[in-house]
Scaffold this active site. Sequence first.
Site, PDB file in Angstrom:
ATOM      1  N   GLY A  29       0.837  -1.192   0.000  1.00  0.00           N
ATOM      2  CA  GLY A  29       0.000   0.000   0.000  1.00  0.00           C
ATOM      3  C   GLY A  29       0.871   1.241   0.000  1.00  0.00           C
ATOM      4  O   GLY A  29       2.003   1.218  -0.489  1.00  0.00           O
ATOM      5  N   CYS A  30       0.354   2.337   0.535  1.00  0.00           N
ATOM      6  CA  CYS A  30       1.101   3.596   0.589  1.00  0.00           C
ATOM      7  C   CYS A  30       2.471   3.372   1.209  1.00  0.00           C
ATOM      8  O   CYS A  30       2.591   2.848   2.309  1.00  0.00           O
ATOM      9  CB  CYS A  30       0.312   4.633   1.391  1.00  0.00           C
ATOM     10  SG  CYS A  30       1.194   6.198   1.614  1.00  0.00           S
ATOM     11  N   TYR A  31       3.519   3.802   0.508  1.00  0.00           N
ATOM     12  CA  TYR A  31       4.864   3.393   0.910  1.00  0.00           C
ATOM     13  C   TYR A  31       5.412   4.099   2.136  1.00  0.00           C
ATOM     14  O   TYR A  31       6.399   3.655   2.723  1.00  0.00           O
ATOM     15  CB  TYR A  31       5.845   3.462  -0.246  1.00  0.00           C
ATOM     16  CG  TYR A  31       5.985   4.756  -1.035  1.00  0.00           C
ATOM     17  CD1 TYR A  31       5.650   6.009  -0.539  1.00  0.00           C
ATOM     18  CD2 TYR A  31       6.513   4.696  -2.337  1.00  0.00           C
ATOM     19  CE1 TYR A  31       5.830   7.162  -1.295  1.00  0.00           C
ATOM     20  CE2 TYR A  31       6.692   5.845  -3.098  1.00  0.00           C
ATOM     21  CZ  TYR A  31       6.343   7.080  -2.576  1.00  0.00           C
ATOM     22  OH  TYR A  31       6.524   8.226  -3.323  1.00  0.00           O
ATOM     23  N   TRP A  32       4.808   5.184   2.579  1.00  0.00           N
ATOM     24  CA  TRP A  32       5.363   5.909   3.725  1.00  0.00           C
ATOM     25  C   TRP A  32       5.384   5.072   4.999  1.00  0.00           C
ATOM     26  O   TRP A  32       6.410   4.962   5.670  1.00  0.00           O
ATOM     27  CB  TRP A  32       4.567   7.197   3.959  1.00  0.00           C
ATOM     28  CG  TRP A  32       4.738   8.213   2.870  1.00  0.00           C
ATOM     29  CD1 TRP A  32       5.804   8.351   2.027  1.00  0.00           C
ATOM     30  CD2 TRP A  32       3.790   9.222   2.486  1.00  0.00           C
ATOM     31  NE1 TRP A  32       5.591   9.387   1.156  1.00  0.00           N
ATOM     32  CE2 TRP A  32       4.369   9.942   1.410  1.00  0.00           C
ATOM     33  CE3 TRP A  32       2.524   9.586   2.954  1.00  0.00           C
ATOM     34  CZ2 TRP A  32       3.720  11.011   0.803  1.00  0.00           C
ATOM     35  CZ3 TRP A  32       1.874  10.650   2.342  1.00  0.00           C
ATOM     36  CH2 TRP A  32       2.465  11.354   1.275  1.00  0.00           C
TER      37      TRP A  32
END
Length: 224
Positions: A29-32
């Site tokens: 998902g969102c890489y952060w």
Amino acid sequence: MTAPIHAIFGRPLGEPVPSGFEEIILGMGCYWGVERLFWQQEGVWSTEVGFAGGTTANPTYRQVCAGGTGHAEVVRVVYDPSRISTEQILKIFWENHDPTQGNRQGNDVGDQYRSVIFTTTEAQRIAAETGRTDYDNRLAVAGYPAITTQIAPLTTFYRAPEEDHQQYLHKVPNGYCGLRGTGVQASSAESLREAASGASDGNPEPSPSSAGGGSVVAGAGGAV
């Protein structure tokens, strides 16, 4: 152009993998939030966010989010296998997102958010496929659909050119993090190694997460 410096480890991003170390590319998902999850693990030498699995060379974040590149948001994890094994890395991977959702993670929708493992060694591929089979069975017992995680050899990793995205949640501690585990434990690293080698009955037992890899609900904020 000088490579940016890792905000946690203090070494340039994109450094070659040190002798005896390994790299693996993970999309959850969102890489952060994914990057923060792995830089916190003992034995991880470096992390960086970027893109892989698509056809567009050197994509930007905006291009990937717009669709059409085929890339997933991923994190390059370089680690010392004498301190954290591939199986431990993958246990953390399975437990900290929902790998059954196809082209999404929660409210983040699009093929850039799909679950992926891009391997760099044959041993990693075997560990990933063994773990996927095992965790798929455990999720099925808990009522989840089949795992959709893509497992493939790495072709090219493109570091995200947006420097502020690297180690974003260190720079913006209250920034968006979409990580959500299923709450279903994966098997221990030791059990999976035994199953893969044929040294057990092929039915590994779950265990508490290694190296802090329990299911998490981390961060808050609006989607990006």
